[in-house]
Design an enzyme around this catalytic site. Structure first.
Site, short mmCIF file in Angstrom:
data_model
loop_
_atom_site.label_atom_id
_atom_site.label_comp_id
_atom_site.label_asym_id
_atom_site.label_seq_id
_atom_site.Cartn_x
_atom_site.Cartn_y
_atom_site.Cartn_z
N SER A 1 0.92 -7.31 -1.00
CA SER A 1 1.48 -8.33 -0.11
C SER A 1 0.62 -9.58 -0.02
O SER A 1 1.07 -10.62 0.48
CB SER A 1 1.73 -7.77 1.29
OG SER A 1 0.52 -7.52 1.97
N THR B 1 0.82 -1.22 0.00
CA THR B 1 0.00 0.00 0.00
C THR B 1 0.85 1.26 0.00
O THR B 1 0.52 2.24 -0.68
CB THR B 1 -0.93 0.01 1.22
OG1 THR B 1 -1.84 -1.10 1.12
CG2 THR B 1 -1.73 1.30 1.30
#
Length: 340
Positions: A54, A12
């Site tokens: 991720s 992010t």
């Protein structure tokens, strides 16, 4: 000034808007441009090893990160890894086993919002990470997030959106970072043995989360297809009566054949103790299995991957290794093992 290597993996913190939602798009150099104050903290070089959400991180990426740290270990005083938050706790735990006794800090951080947003936690988290990585007392693998320093084996993401996403489970925060100052709650002894890197991680691990009324028919498949079964039980730990007969059958069938069972709990805090209730104590007395006690699920999974990857096969040897503390991953085994 200390020299720190920033390792970019995506996440992010590096994301930008796309037609289908946020996706990693910024380079490490782009990210660093948002924290010019870092120049007063340390010298920074950067490298990008992957550019992933991720959710897509696997053990091969842990190996890539550990290899990058080893390759540059002598060149830098510390490392900051930018990582997505969803699997950050798994990566921190895995690297705690893959990189042991590091006198140099390996700091993992990320953000709940991209660094290019006007309102974001990314800039504070990243600058705090460099402050911690550049400090003389910092060492080993840790997470820096929301002003808190968490041992790499003790983190769990407990909030999906809030800035205080991570908690330290069954262990105090090592330190907090306030207005650029590190306040240490635990002063760790300096590492007095050389750093050790290892890479083999055997991913034949399955986590079985018990639910009321679960069918026992799932057990033969799991025992056959996986070398390690981590059972997330209820409360302090035990096997429901509806599963016991099949569990006993499978445990006896696979005994001595390189299969491992680890009992843990679905409850995040305070850990397991299978000796409290009959549903746990009888199973623990009858079979050779491991109990996670105060360990996080992330630490249990990655530690078993690491131990099996090392080729440890004998139960007693594996047991000793499992209960050997690495980066604060387990605390109260001696007393509870004596009760087993």
């Amino acid at each position: 000034m200390k020299k720190i290597l920033m390792i970019g993996t995506g996440g992010t913190i590096a994301s930008t808007p796309t037609e289908y939602g946020l996706a990693p798009g910024l380079t490490p150099a782009d990210i660093l441009s948002y924290i010019p104050a870092v120049r007063r903290v340390c010298e920074v070089d950067s490298i990008q090893v992957c550019n992933l959400d991720s959710t897509n991180v696997t053990p091969k990426h842990w190996k890539l990160l550990a290899g990058t740290v080893e390759e540059h270990y002598e060149e830098y005083d510390g490392f900051v890894i930018c990582h997505g938050t969803d699997t950050l706790a798994y990566t921190a735990a895995a690297l705690s086993y893959m990189i042991r006794n590091s006198s140099k800090p390996i700091v993992i951080t990320g953000a709940q919002k991209p660094i290019q947003m006007d309102v974001t936690d990314a800039r504070t988290n990243l600058l705090d990470s460099f402050i911690y990585a550049a400090d003389d007392e910092s060492q080993n693998v840790n997470i820096v997030f929301d002003g808190k320093v968490i041992a790499g084996t003790r983190a769990k993401k407990e909030r999906a959106k809030s800035y205080d996403a991570f908690s330290s489970i069954n262990f105090p925060y090592l330190a907090v970072i306030q207005e650029g100052m590190i306040v240490r709650y635990i002063r760790e002894p300096q590492c007095n043995t050389p750093v050790h890197f290892s890479y083999d991680m055997k991913d034949s691990v399955y986590v079985l989360k018990l639910i009321p009324g679960m069918h026992a028919s799932i057990l033969p498949y799991l025992f056959e297809h996986y070398d390690c079964l981590v059972i997330e039980s209820f409360g302090v730990g035990g096997i429901p009566n509806t599963l016991v007969q099949e569990f006993y059958t499978e445990m006896k069938k696979w005994e001595g054949k390189g299969k491992y069972v680890v009992m843990t709990t679905q409850v995040a805090n305070e850990g397991s103790n299978m000796t409290v209730y009959e549903v746990g104590k009888r199973v623990k007395q009858d079979f050779k299995l491991f109990e996670a006690y105060d360990m996080t699920l992330e630490a249990v999974i990655t530690k078993m991957m690491w131990l099996m990857g090392r080729g440890t096969a004998e139960y007693e040897e594996m047991k000793q290794e499992f209960y050997t503390e690495v980066n604060h991953d387990i605390l109260f085994t001696k007393r509870l093992e004596s009760e087993g």
